[in-house]
Design an enzyme around this catalytic site. Structure first.
Site, PDB file in Angstrom:
ATOM      1  N   LYS A   1      25.932  36.830  32.053  1.00 59.26           N
ATOM      2  CA  LYS A   1      26.728  38.057  32.008  1.00 59.26           C
ATOM      3  C   LYS A   1      28.131  37.726  31.525  1.00 59.26           C
ATOM      4  O   LYS A   1      28.922  37.125  32.244  1.00 59.26           O
ATOM      5  CB  LYS A   1      26.840  38.715  33.388  1.00 59.26           C
ATOM      6  CG  LYS A   1      27.411  40.146  33.313  1.00 59.26           C
ATOM      7  CD  LYS A   1      28.048  40.602  34.586  1.00 59.26           C
ATOM      8  CE  LYS A   1      29.513  40.272  34.625  1.00 59.26           C
ATOM      9  NZ  LYS A   1      30.324  41.009  33.595  1.00 59.26           N
TER      10      LYS A   1
ATOM     11  N   GLU B   1      34.142  27.379  39.086  1.00 56.28           N
ATOM     12  CA  GLU B   1      35.519  27.034  38.763  1.00 56.28           C
ATOM     13  C   GLU B   1      36.363  28.265  39.022  1.00 56.28           C
ATOM     14  O   GLU B   1      36.162  29.306  38.390  1.00 56.28           O
ATOM     15  CB  GLU B   1      35.675  26.573  37.316  1.00 56.28           C
ATOM     16  CG  GLU B   1      37.104  26.121  37.027  1.00 56.28           C
ATOM     17  CD  GLU B   1      37.431  26.011  35.565  1.00 56.28           C
ATOM     18  OE1 GLU B   1      38.401  26.657  35.133  1.00 56.28           O
ATOM     19  OE2 GLU B   1      36.710  25.283  34.861  1.00 56.28           O
TER      20      GLU B   1
ATOM     21  N   CYS C   1      42.667  28.731  33.479  1.00 52.06           N
ATOM     22  CA  CYS C   1      42.634  28.292  34.878  1.00 52.06           C
ATOM     23  C   CYS C   1      43.369  26.975  35.089  1.00 52.06           C
ATOM     24  O   CYS C   1      43.879  26.721  36.173  1.00 52.06           O
ATOM     25  CB  CYS C   1      41.183  28.138  35.340  1.00 52.06           C
ATOM     26  SG  CYS C   1      40.256  29.673  35.410  1.00 52.06           S
TER      27      CYS C   1
ATOM     28  N   GLU D   1      48.458  32.568  41.820  1.00 51.20           N
ATOM     29  CA  GLU D   1      48.166  32.369  40.405  1.00 51.20           C
ATOM     30  C   GLU D   1      48.558  33.604  39.610  1.00 51.20           C
ATOM     31  O   GLU D   1      48.135  34.716  39.915  1.00 51.20           O
ATOM     32  CB  GLU D   1      46.685  32.069  40.212  1.00 51.20           C
ATOM     33  CG  GLU D   1      46.298  31.802  38.772  1.00 51.20           C
ATOM     34  CD  GLU D   1      44.807  31.555  38.598  1.00 51.20           C
ATOM     35  OE1 GLU D   1      44.444  30.714  37.756  1.00 51.20           O
ATOM     36  OE2 GLU D   1      44.004  32.215  39.303  1.00 51.20           O
TER      37      GLU D   1
END
Length: 461
Positions: A128, A201, A235, A333
């Site tokens: 997906k 991750e 990331c 983040e």
């Protein structure tokens, strides 16, 4: 499910034949690289160089697993309990159907690279892509079919995560997810309830440390790329810089000047340093982080604003100072082109600040090699780059890559990145005698086994 039917046939294909698909894809991606980069940029808004990173990642992954995969998946000889009388083999069977939920920030490479290892191991894959960037994944599927992948072994299912993603988690035999920590925590709970494995991750608040013996020319040039590649939507990009006081003024002055020279804009021009964010809505979130930090006392050294003259999804590369712990972006983040600088009096203080986070994905150390190695082994991060931001550790495909703490589960790359998609099987053959149902008196059997164990210990010293 169609994927399960296709997987049974695919698992019967030899690893040597499966690897041919990966190596054929290697050549096709290079052949079509300009078209692929155009598509990535048009979907995502990133710069040409950042799009080329995706091409490189897929090609390197094809090459690494194409050549290393057959060796890694080959049946291994292991020590049995009794030498001569037993022979033990470790085998690797595919898990079945692997579900992959891929993010928007690397729509081509993170859709394909995780799938390649799963396919080589004999699994089928249901993928997906993010609903904002489905076309890159669909083009990857077309290229895989051209490379010889049978129909149905990889299926790309587009749609909202609340529907398609949930259905994948409910039916797959193993889950690979790349995305936010908050979403990862929910998916991990769902996977554990079904007793299926998962690899993830997740987020990062990645630190950079600049020591007083760093080569500042290299550090300044490397830092802007470490912070602002892929428009900061990465990331493993750097969001915090800890600079030793002895070099802080010079580094900060030169770094800010270099950031102000960056070329930001749309289009396929190779000279553009940074493109847009994925959407105006994501840009709103970045602006809110910066505004909150300024309201709490942070100083904007450069940037700090939207670039509406370029489009609603553009945000200037931003460097902040004096960010207090009360500001949201101090510890959360941002996932955008924003970094803050903090001055420290020692490397010990830098390491303490770097580790003071719930994340542990990537870190960067700029220092003389001996100094940097000493710092690196103290950092709580899955990858540490010395005198670079993120690219070398990411590209070292023979070594594992992944996060500590809330930055993820499992690893990409290396042996683990392939074998996680397998079930291990222990096959042990006994020869000449039965270990338990033998004809010796039980006391003599026990004494003989004890003597054999004592002899074996001396032999193995």
């Amino acid at each position: 499910m169609a994927a399960r039917r296709a997987q049974r046939s695919w698992a019967e294909v030899s690893v040597r034949r499966r690897r041919k698909v990966l190596l054929a894809l290697h050549d096709l991606v290079l052949e079509h690289r300009d078209e692929i980069m155009d598509l990535i940029q048009d979907e995502n808004g990133k710069s040409r160089l950042s799009a080329f990173e995706e091409v490189l990642d897929v090609v390197l992954t094809c090459r690494y697993y194409g050549y290393a995969g057959p060796r890694l998946l080959k049946e291994k000889r292991r020590r049995g309990p009794v030498p001569v009388f037993t022979r033990t083999r470790e085998q690797y069977a595919p898990r079945g159907v692997v579900g992959i939920i891929a993010p928007f920030n690397y729509p081509f490479s993170l859709a394909l690279s995780d799938a390649l290892a799963a396919l080589l191991a004999g699994n089928a894959v249901v993928l997906k892509p993010d609903s904002q960037t489905p076309l890159s994944a669909l083009r990857g599927l077309e290229l895989l079919r051209e490379a010889g992948l049978p129909e149905g072994v990889l299926q790309v299912v587009t749609g909202a995560g609340a529907e398609v993603g949930q259905e994948i988690v409910a039916q797959c035999d193993y889950l690979m997810f790349t995305g936010s920590t908050a979403t990862g925590e929910k998916l991990a709970q769902q996977a554990s309830a079904r007793l299926i494995g998962c690899s993830m991750e997740l987020g990062g608040k990645n630190p950079m440390i600049v020591a007083d013996d760093a080569d500042l020319d290299r550090a300044v040039e490397g830092a802007w790329a470490a912070c602002f590649s892929n428009s900061g939507q990465l990331c493993i990009s750097i969001e915090r810089i800890y600079v030793h006081r002895k070099v802080a003024d010079e580094f900060t002055r030169r770094f800010v000047a270099r950031v102000e020279q960056m070329r930001v804009g749309p289009g396929h021009d190779w000279e553009t340093d940074m493109g847009s964010q994925i959407s105006p809505e994501h840009t709103d979130k970045i602006a809110a982080f910066v505004d909150d930090a300024v309201a709490h006392g942070a100083r904007v050294l450069t940037g700090g604003r939207r670039l509406r003259e370029l489009g609603d999804a553009f945000f200037a590369p931003t460097v902040l100072a004096d960010v207090p712990p009360t500001a949201d972006l101090y510890s959360q983040e941002v996932f955008g082109p924003v970094v803050y600088i903090e001055v420290v009096d020692s490397l010990d203080a830098a390491v303490d600040r770097a580790n003071d986070t719930e994340y542990g994905l990537n870190a960067s150390v700029w220092a003389a090699p001996r100094t940097a190695r000493g710092v690196a082994e103290r950092l709580h991060a899955g990858t540490v780059n010395i005198n670079e931001g993120y690219a070398p550790a990411w590209s070292a495909l023979d070594a594992p890559m992944g996060g500590w703490k809330k930055s993820g589960l499992g690893r990409r790359h290396g042996a683990h990145g392939l074998l996680k998609y397998t079930e291990q099987r222990n096959v042990t053959q006994t020869r000449f005698i039965n270990l338990l149902a033998n004809r010796l008196p039980r006391q003599k059997y026990a004494d003989a086994m004890a003597a054999a164990l004592q002899a074996g210990r001396r032999f193995l010293r």
